[in-house]
Every structure is written in C-alpha cells, then in structure tokens.
Design an enzyme around this catalytic site. Structure first.
Site, PDB file in Angstrom:
ATOM      1  N   MET A 145      61.777  11.502  80.239  1.00  0.00           N
ATOM      2  CA  MET A 145      62.138  12.608  79.342  1.00  0.00           C
ATOM      3  C   MET A 145      63.654  12.730  79.373  1.00  0.00           C
ATOM      4  SD  MET A 145      59.048  15.122  80.437  1.00  0.00           S
ATOM      5  CE  MET A 145      58.693  14.107  81.869  1.00  0.00           C
ATOM      6  N   ASP A 178      48.949  14.293  78.673  1.00  0.00           N
ATOM      7  CA  ASP A 178      49.782  14.847  79.749  1.00  0.00           C
ATOM      8  C   ASP A 178      50.073  16.329  79.494  1.00  0.00           C
ATOM      9  OD1 ASP A 178      51.650  15.285  81.748  1.00  0.00           O
ATOM     10  OD2 ASP A 178      53.133  13.857  80.982  1.00  0.00           O
ATOM     11  N   HIS A 231      57.474   8.353  83.155  1.00  0.00           N
ATOM     12  CA  HIS A 231      57.592   9.120  81.911  1.00  0.00           C
ATOM     13  C   HIS A 231      59.037   9.594  81.776  1.00  0.00           C
ATOM     14  CE1 HIS A 231      56.073  12.995  79.635  1.00  0.00           C
ATOM     15  NE2 HIS A 231      56.852  12.240  78.882  1.00  0.00           N
ATOM     16  N   ASP A 235      57.604  11.902  86.522  1.00  0.00           N
ATOM     17  CA  ASP A 235      58.314  12.593  85.440  1.00  0.00           C
ATOM     18  C   ASP A 235      59.812  12.594  85.697  1.00  0.00           C
ATOM     19  OD1 ASP A 235      56.194  13.546  83.684  1.00  0.00           O
ATOM     20  OD2 ASP A 235      55.523  14.683  85.427  1.00  0.00           O
ATOM     21  N   SER A 268      50.453  13.625  88.566  1.00  0.00           N
ATOM     22  CA  SER A 268      51.885  13.767  88.324  1.00  0.00           C
ATOM     23  C   SER A 268      52.546  14.300  89.580  1.00  0.00           C
ATOM     24  CB  SER A 268      52.132  14.732  87.164  1.00  0.00           C
ATOM     25  OG  SER A 268      53.490  15.099  87.162  1.00  0.00           O
ATOM     26  N   MET A 313      63.392  13.668  84.320  1.00  0.00           N
ATOM     27  CA  MET A 313      63.982  14.649  83.392  1.00  0.00           C
ATOM     28  C   MET A 313      65.484  14.740  83.613  1.00  0.00           C
ATOM     29  SD  MET A 313      61.202  17.697  83.658  1.00  0.00           S
ATOM     30  CE  MET A 313      59.427  17.340  83.791  1.00  0.00           C
ATOM     31  N   MET A 333      51.864  14.544  74.623  1.00  0.00           N
ATOM     32  CA  MET A 333      52.213  15.729  75.411  1.00  0.00           C
ATOM     33  C   MET A 333      51.368  16.893  74.894  1.00  0.00           C
ATOM     34  SD  MET A 333      54.368  15.165  77.833  1.00  0.00           S
ATOM     35  CE  MET A 333      54.300  16.888  78.297  1.00  0.00           C
ATOM     36  N   HIS A 354      51.941   9.168  88.243  1.00  0.00           N
ATOM     37  CA  HIS A 354      52.767   9.518  87.079  1.00  0.00           C
ATOM     38  C   HIS A 354      54.056  10.171  87.576  1.00  0.00           C
ATOM     39  CE1 HIS A 354      53.320  10.718  82.840  1.00  0.00           C
ATOM     40  NE2 HIS A 354      53.811  11.848  83.328  1.00  0.00           N
TER      41      HIS A 354
HETATM   42  C1  DX5 Z   1      55.602  17.925  81.958  1.00  0.00           C
HETATM   43  C2  DX5 Z   1      55.193  16.631  82.599  1.00  0.00           C
HETATM   44  C3  DX5 Z   1      53.821  16.583  83.143  1.00  0.00           C
HETATM   45  C4  DX5 Z   1      53.485  17.662  84.146  1.00  0.00           C
HETATM   46  C5  DX5 Z   1      52.045  18.017  83.979  1.00  0.00           C
HETATM   47  O1  DX5 Z   1      56.767  17.734  81.226  1.00  0.00           O
HETATM   48  O2  DX5 Z   1      55.326  15.548  81.693  1.00  0.00           O
HETATM   49  O3  DX5 Z   1      53.514  15.290  83.663  1.00  0.00           O
HETATM   50  O4  DX5 Z   1      53.713  17.286  85.467  1.00  0.00           O
HETATM   51  O5  DX5 Z   1      51.765  19.083  84.808  1.00  0.00           O
HETATM   52  P1  DX5 Z   1      50.415  19.940  84.708  1.00  0.00           P
HETATM   53  O6  DX5 Z   1      49.274  18.999  84.925  1.00  0.00           O
HETATM   54  O7  DX5 Z   1      50.576  20.956  85.750  1.00  0.00           O
HETATM   55  O8  DX5 Z   1      50.381  20.520  83.299  1.00  0.00           O
HETATM   56 ZN    ZN Z   2      54.658  13.531  82.334  1.00  0.00          ZN
END
Ligand code: DX5
Ligand code: ZN
Length: 210
Positions: free
Chosen positions: A64, A171, A62, A31, A6, A33, A133, A29
């Site tokens: 969010m 994740d 991903h 993220d 990620s 947001m 998640m 990956h």
């Molecule tokens: C959190 C993200 C993850 C995050 C995971 O909302 O969706 O992808 O980056 O990070 P770690 O591996 O540090 O838990």
């Molecule tokens: Zn993620």
C-alpha cells in the site's frame, strides 16, 4: 479455502511467537504501508527478510505504497513470494507487472473499495491474483463492506472468461460469517488479521475459517 493471516494484528514485540501460532496457514499476509497512499506506516523489506528466516510459508506482500516500482525489487530480494500492488498507485500497471515477474515473484493487483472491477479487467490475463479490499486500506479491525461481494462475483465471471488460474483474495473484516459470504461469491483466499490474532487461539481461528 486458503487462509492468509495478516501480521498487521500480530505481536510485533515477538513476531516469531505470533508466526508460530499461525503455522497452519498456507500464506502469511504482510501489509506494507508508506504513510502516503494510506494514513499509516508499517514495515519494510528488512522485516520480510527476518520472517523469511523463520518460515517456509508463502509471504504474500500487500504493497500500500505510492510508486511501487521503486521498491518492489527490494521486497522480492528480501523473500516475498507474491507481490500485490494497488492499481490506484501507478499509471503503468503493465510495467509494474513485468517488473515483478522478471524479479521472480507472483503478481497481484489490489483495488480499494471505491475502485471498480472494470478498471482492472484488461489486466486479468496477465496476473496471478486480484486482492479485493473489503475495508478502506490502512488499518485492521474494520467492518466488512458488503458491496465487496458484488466485486468478487464480477471478478469471478472475468476469471471464467479470461484466466482460469486467477486467485481471488479478499482482505478486510473477515470473520466466520463474512468468510462464508466471500466463499459463496467465489473467493479463493481470505486475509484475516484481527479475527485470527485477537484471540487466545489463532491456530483454531484459522481452522474455523477454513
Ligand atoms: C488493511 C490491511 C489488512 C488488514 C486486515 O489495510 O490490508 O490486511 O490487516 O485486518 P482485519 O482482518 O482486522 O480487517
Ligand atoms: Zn492487506
């Protein structure tokens, strides 16, 4: 086991270097947001477009964000190969699934820790991946929630009945120990942020997870 580092934990001042450190991973990956669905703001399609120019790795995006249908075409145009949206963000998941497919990307659905597997059971035959998640979405570096293992097992049972090709992605809070538990429960892809990037040797961390 496929590993999807990620980039949330990467060095955003030098993304090219960060990505080069994880060149042994099959997927990246990303993220996204929006500050509404989750209390954090990250990146938009412009960054995906930049990444696309530097790597052939699968860009696993991903989302969010609220109202995913409004933005997902932009992400696919920018170069996302796989789009995962949250079931909690739409009243019309089949519409979102169809929109992603017709734009040419693979489809994933994610569930938050408080959402049960039965809420997406009917959609399993229509999608390519489920992203469980295992922390509250929003931030890297949190601790893995053990109840996620029950969800992986439940999805794995549904996969046997409904969609043999389904990928189970986990994740949040992945390290060597939790990776082994997820594998045992039936996971195919592990997303890992801090474990991979908060290290002197991200390449070796990926090998160790695999
Ligand atoms: C959190 C993200 C993850 C995050 C995971 O909302 O969706 O992808 O980056 O990070 P770690 O591996 O540090 O838990
Ligand atoms: Zn993620």
């Amino acid at each position: 086991m496929k590993i999807a580092p990620s980039i949330l934990s990467a060095d955003f001042g030098n993304l090219e270097k960060s990505i080069n450190l994880v060149r042994n991973a099959e997927w990246l990956h990303i993220d996204v947001m929006d500050g509404h669905f989750v209390p954090n703001i990250t990146i938009g399609p412009i960054v995906i477009k930049g990444l696309r120019g530097y790597t052939k790795q699968v860009l696993d995006t991903h989302l969010m964000i609220e109202d995913p249908s409004k933005y997902l075409n932009e992400f696919i145009k920018a170069g996302s190969d796989r789009i995962t949206f949250h079931i909690e963000t739409t009243l019309n998941p089949i519409g979102v699934i169809n929109q992603i497919r017709s734009a040419g990307a693979s489809v994933g659905i994610s569930i938050k820790p408080s959402t049960e597997v039965r809420e997406i059971a009917d959609l399993i035959p229509l999608i390519d991946q489920v992203l469980i998640m295992s922390v509250e979405p929003g931030f890297g570096g949190q601790e893995f929630m053990p109840y996620s293992l029950e969800k992986i097992k439940a999805i794995s049972a549904l996969r046997d009945k409904l969609n043999k090709d389904l990928l189970i992605v986990v994740d949040g809070g992945i390290n060597q120990e939790t990776a082994a538990m997820c594998k045992e429960a039936g996971a195919d892809v592990l997303v890992a942020g801090s474990f991979v990037f908060n290290s002197d040797d991200p390449y070796a961390r990926i090998e160790s997870l695999r």
